[in-house]
Design a protein around this motif. Structure first.
Motif, PDB file in Angstrom:
ATOM      1  N   TYR A   1      -7.347  -7.416 -12.257  1.00 50.93           N
ATOM      2  CA  TYR A   1      -8.698  -6.984 -11.891  1.00 50.93           C
ATOM      3  C   TYR A   1      -8.694  -6.331 -10.501  1.00 50.93           C
ATOM      4  N   LEU A   2      -7.998  -6.974  -9.542  1.00 53.81           N
ATOM      5  CA  LEU A   2      -7.949  -6.433  -8.182  1.00 53.81           C
ATOM      6  C   LEU A   2      -7.223  -5.091  -8.153  1.00 53.81           C
ATOM      7  N   THR A   3      -6.177  -4.938  -8.968  1.00 48.57           N
ATOM      8  CA  THR A   3      -5.452  -3.663  -9.033  1.00 48.57           C
ATOM      9  C   THR A   3      -6.379  -2.574  -9.578  1.00 48.57           C
ATOM     10  N   TYR A   4      -7.138  -2.922 -10.623  1.00 48.21           N
ATOM     11  CA  TYR A   4      -8.073  -1.954 -11.207  1.00 48.21           C
ATOM     12  C   TYR A   4      -9.081  -1.483 -10.142  1.00 48.21           C
ATOM     13  N   LYS A   5      -9.647  -2.450  -9.381  1.00 42.42           N
ATOM     14  CA  LYS A   5     -10.660  -2.094  -8.386  1.00 42.42           C
ATOM     15  C   LYS A   5     -10.058  -1.268  -7.246  1.00 42.42           C
ATOM     16  N   THR A   6      -8.891  -1.696  -6.733  1.00 41.54           N
ATOM     17  CA  THR A   6      -8.325  -1.008  -5.568  1.00 41.54           C
ATOM     18  C   THR A   6      -7.730   0.353  -5.953  1.00 41.54           C
ATOM     19  N   MET A   7      -7.193   0.467  -7.174  1.00 41.35           N
ATOM     20  CA  MET A   7      -6.670   1.769  -7.613  1.00 41.35           C
ATOM     21  C   MET A   7      -7.831   2.734  -7.880  1.00 41.35           C
ATOM     22  N   SER A   8      -8.942   2.216  -8.439  1.00 39.56           N
ATOM     23  CA  SER A   8     -10.121   3.073  -8.647  1.00 39.56           C
ATOM     24  C   SER A   8     -10.623   3.575  -7.298  1.00 39.56           C
ATOM     25  N   ASN A   9     -10.600   2.658  -6.311  1.00 36.16           N
ATOM     26  CA  ASN A   9     -11.023   3.041  -4.962  1.00 36.16           C
ATOM     27  C   ASN A   9     -10.121   4.138  -4.415  1.00 36.16           C
ATOM     28  N   PHE A  10      -8.806   4.012  -4.615  1.00 28.47           N
ATOM     29  CA  PHE A  10      -7.867   5.034  -4.133  1.00 28.47           C
ATOM     30  C   PHE A  10      -8.127   6.358  -4.849  1.00 28.47           C
ATOM     31  N   LEU A  11      -8.331   6.319  -6.169  1.00 26.70           N
ATOM     32  CA  LEU A  11      -8.511   7.560  -6.928  1.00 26.70           C
ATOM     33  C   LEU A  11      -9.792   8.293  -6.531  1.00 26.70           C
ATOM     34  N   SER A  12     -10.806   7.506  -6.068  1.00 25.59           N
ATOM     35  CA  SER A  12     -12.032   8.190  -5.645  1.00 25.59           C
ATOM     36  C   SER A  12     -11.961   8.603  -4.178  1.00 25.59           C
ATOM     37  N   ASN A  13     -11.080   7.984  -3.391  1.00 26.82           N
ATOM     38  CA  ASN A  13     -10.971   8.288  -1.961  1.00 26.82           C
ATOM     39  C   ASN A  13      -9.842   9.234  -1.605  1.00 26.82           C
ATOM     40  N   ARG A  14      -8.712   9.064  -2.257  1.00 27.00           N
ATOM     41  CA  ARG A  14      -7.482   9.852  -1.996  1.00 27.00           C
ATOM     42  C   ARG A  14      -7.097   9.795  -0.519  1.00 27.00           C
ATOM     43  N   ASP A  15      -7.205   8.584   0.034  1.00 29.95           N
ATOM     44  CA  ASP A  15      -6.873   8.404   1.437  1.00 29.95           C
ATOM     45  C   ASP A  15      -5.653   7.477   1.544  1.00 29.95           C
ATOM     46  N   MET A  16      -5.015   7.467   2.738  1.00 30.16           N
ATOM     47  CA  MET A  16      -3.766   6.725   2.881  1.00 30.16           C
ATOM     48  C   MET A  16      -3.961   5.198   2.766  1.00 30.16           C
TER      49      MET A  16
ATOM     50  N   GLY B   1      -4.048  -0.114  -2.854  1.00 27.92           N
ATOM     51  CA  GLY B   1      -3.964   0.025  -4.311  1.00 27.92           C
ATOM     52  C   GLY B   1      -2.557  -0.248  -4.812  1.00 27.92           C
ATOM     53  N   PHE B   2      -1.567   0.364  -4.130  1.00 29.77           N
ATOM     54  CA  PHE B   2      -0.182   0.154  -4.564  1.00 29.77           C
ATOM     55  C   PHE B   2       0.309  -1.256  -4.250  1.00 29.77           C
ATOM     56  N   ALA B   3      -0.215  -1.855  -3.168  1.00 32.86           N
ATOM     57  CA  ALA B   3       0.151  -3.244  -2.860  1.00 32.86           C
ATOM     58  C   ALA B   3      -0.254  -4.147  -4.022  1.00 32.86           C
ATOM     59  N   PHE B   4      -1.464  -3.978  -4.540  1.00 32.25           N
ATOM     60  CA  PHE B   4      -1.909  -4.825  -5.658  1.00 32.25           C
ATOM     61  C   PHE B   4      -1.188  -4.474  -6.957  1.00 32.25           C
ATOM     62  N   LEU B   5      -0.831  -3.196  -7.098  1.00 32.07           N
ATOM     63  CA  LEU B   5      -0.058  -2.813  -8.291  1.00 32.07           C
ATOM     64  C   LEU B   5       1.311  -3.509  -8.253  1.00 32.07           C
TER      65      LEU B   5
ATOM     66  N   LEU C   1       9.540  -6.767  -5.424  1.00 26.41           N
ATOM     67  CA  LEU C   1       8.243  -6.108  -5.628  1.00 26.41           C
ATOM     68  C   LEU C   1       7.150  -6.758  -4.780  1.00 26.41           C
ATOM     69  N   GLN C   2       7.187  -8.094  -4.698  1.00 30.07           N
ATOM     70  CA  GLN C   2       6.174  -8.799  -3.894  1.00 30.07           C
ATOM     71  C   GLN C   2       6.333  -8.452  -2.417  1.00 30.07           C
ATOM     72  N   LEU C   3       7.600  -8.321  -1.985  1.00 25.76           N
ATOM     73  CA  LEU C   3       7.856  -7.916  -0.596  1.00 25.76           C
ATOM     74  C   LEU C   3       7.334  -6.502  -0.340  1.00 25.76           C
ATOM     75  N   LEU C   4       7.586  -5.608  -1.305  1.00 20.82           N
ATOM     76  CA  LEU C   4       7.092  -4.224  -1.183  1.00 20.82           C
ATOM     77  C   LEU C   4       5.569  -4.215  -1.038  1.00 20.82           C
ATOM     78  N   ALA C   5       4.912  -5.069  -1.831  1.00 22.24           N
ATOM     79  CA  ALA C   5       3.449  -5.156  -1.775  1.00 22.24           C
ATOM     80  C   ALA C   5       2.999  -5.562  -0.369  1.00 22.24           C
ATOM     81  N   PHE C   6       3.673  -6.544   0.202  1.00 24.90           N
ATOM     82  CA  PHE C   6       3.267  -7.007   1.531  1.00 24.90           C
ATOM     83  C   PHE C   6       3.648  -5.999   2.622  1.00 24.90           C
ATOM     84  N   ILE C   7       4.695  -5.212   2.378  1.00 21.73           N
ATOM     85  CA  ILE C   7       5.031  -4.135   3.330  1.00 21.73           C
ATOM     86  C   ILE C   7       3.911  -3.095   3.320  1.00 21.73           C
ATOM     87  N   CYS C   8       3.402  -2.747   2.125  1.00 16.70           N
ATOM     88  CA  CYS C   8       2.274  -1.800   2.017  1.00 16.70           C
ATOM     89  C   CYS C   8       1.067  -2.341   2.787  1.00 16.70           C
TER      90      CYS C   8
END
Lengths: 94, 218
Positions: B150-165, B171-175, B200-207
Motif C-alpha cells: 500500500y505504501l509503495t502504491y501511494k509513494t510511487m503514485s506521488n513520484f509519478l505525479s511529481n517527477r521530483d528527486m 517511492g523507490f525506497a518503499f519499492l 534490497l532492504q539496505l538499498l531502501a534505507f540508502i534511498c
C-alpha cells in the motif's frame, strides 16, 4: 463532490512570509491579502500575531504601512520549506 | 555458515536502524517546530522501526555467541526479538499508512527441537533453519507485505505525479522494501534469497538517507 481543504496555521504563516520574500522583503497589506488569499479580518489577526512573534516588522513608508520580513521570519520560512520538502517526498502535505 | 549469516543480518539491521533513527530525528525536529500531526506520525513510525531493527540487529549479534553454548536461551531470545521486530514493523508501516488514510505453535515447538538438537550436536545449521530462527513466521510477513504494498502504491503514485528527486527516492525506497520482504518471505523456502532481501532492504534505507540529507541541506 470536491473535497474542501483547509490550510493549517503554519501554511498560512508561510504563505504570508513567501509573499513578502516574493515582493523583495516587504509589502503592503493589500498585496499580502491577495498573495496569501486571506480575508481582511484573518489577515489583520495573522499580521498582529506574526509581529508579536517578530516574524515580520511594521514600517511606515511615505505615509503607508508596509510589513517587512525579519531574519527570524526568513529562518522560519526556510524551515517550513524543508518541512514541505520532507512531507512532499512521502506524498503528504502540511 | 551460521556465523556470516548472523553477522550479515546483524550489521544490515543496525545500519538500517541507524538510518531510520536519522529520519525520526529530522521529522521530530520539524514536528516540534510546526506541531504538524503528519510529522508526528512520520517520526513515530521511523522511531519504532529504528528501535525494532536496532534491537533485532543487536540480539542477532548476541546470538552469534549464545548459539553454541546456550542454544535454548538463543532460541528464546530469537523468538522474542523476531516477534518484537514484527510488532515494530506493523506499527511503523501501519502508522505511515494511516497518514495517507487521514488525507485520505506446533511448528515452533518442532523448530525448537531441531535447533537444540543441531546446536547440541555441533553441526552447522541448514540455511533454511537459520532463516526460521532469525525471522518471524511467513504468515506474519504477509501482513507487513500488505502494508508495504500500500505504501509503495501511494509513494510511487506521488513520484509519478511529481517527477521530483525526493519523491523518487522515497517511492523507490518503499519499492525496494516491498521486494525485500517478498524475498524474506520466500527465504523461508529458498534461504539464498535472505541475502538478496537484506541487500534490497539496505538499498531502501540508502534511498531514505539520501532523501533526508537532501531535505536537511535544502
Amino acid at each position: 463532490m470536491r473535497e474542501k481543504r483547509y490550510r493549517s496555521r503554519l501554511r498560512i504563516v508561510a504563505d504570508i512570509l513567501a509573499v513578502l520574500v516574493e515582493e523583495g522583503g516587504s509589502a503592503g497589506p493589500t498585496r499580502i491579502l491577495y498573495g496569501a488569499n486571506l480575508s481582511h479580518d484573518r489577515l489583520v489577526r495573522y499580521l498582529r500575531e506574526m509581529e508579536e512573534k517578530e516574524l515580520i516588522e511594521r514600517r511606515n513608508d511615505d505615509g503607508r504601512t508596509v510589513y517587512g520580513i525579519t531574519e527570524k521570519g526568513k529562518r522560519l520560512l526556510d524551515e517550513v520549506r524543508k518541512i514541505e520538502e520532507l512531507l512532499r517526498a512521502f506524498g503528504l502535505e502540511i | 555458515m551460521s556465523a556470516w549469516f548472523l553477522v550479515l543480518s546483524s550489521a544490515a539491521e543496525v545500519i538500517e536502524g541507524a538510518v531510520a533513527f536519522s529520519i525520526y530525528h529530522q521529522a521530530f525536529k520539524f514536528y516540534r517546530l510546526s506541531g504538524e500531526r503528519k510529522l508526528l506520525s512520520l517520526s513515530t513510525a521511523f522511531l519504532v522501526l529504528g528501535l525494532g531493527l536496532l534491537a533485532h540487529g543487536a540480539i542477532l549479534a548476541v546470538l552469534l555467541f549464545l548459539l553454541r553454548s546456550f542454544p535454548k536461551m538463543a532460541f528464546l531470545l530469537s523468538r522474542i526479538s523476531s516477534w518484537a521486530l514484527f510488532a515494530c514493523e506493523v506499527l511503523a508501516y501501519g502508522s505511515l499508512a494511516s497518514s495517507y488514510f487521514r488525507t485520505g505453535s506446533g511448528e515452533e515447538a518442532g523448530l525448537t527441537l531441531i535447533v537444540l538438537s543441531m546446536a547440541g550436536a555441533g553441526r552447522p545449521m541448514r540455511p533454511e533453519l537459520l532463516v526460521k530462527l532469525v525471522r518471524y513466521h511467513p504468515a506474519l510477513e504477509l501482513v507487513v507485505l500488505a502494508l508495504l504494498s500500500y505504501l509503495t502504491y501511494k509513494t510511487m503514485s506521488n513520484f509519478l505525479s511529481n517527477r521530483d528527486m525526493n519523491p523518487f527516492l522515497v517511492g523507490f525506497a518503499f519499492l525496494f522494501l516491498t521486494v525485500a520482504h517478498v524475498c524474506f518471505f520466500l527465504s523461508y523456502f529458498v534461504a539464498s534469497l535472505y541475502t538478496t532481501a537484506h541487500v534490497l532492504q539496505l538499498l531502501a534505507f540508502i534511498c531514505m538517507s539520501l532523501m533526508i540529507v537532501r531535505v536537511a541541506s535544502a
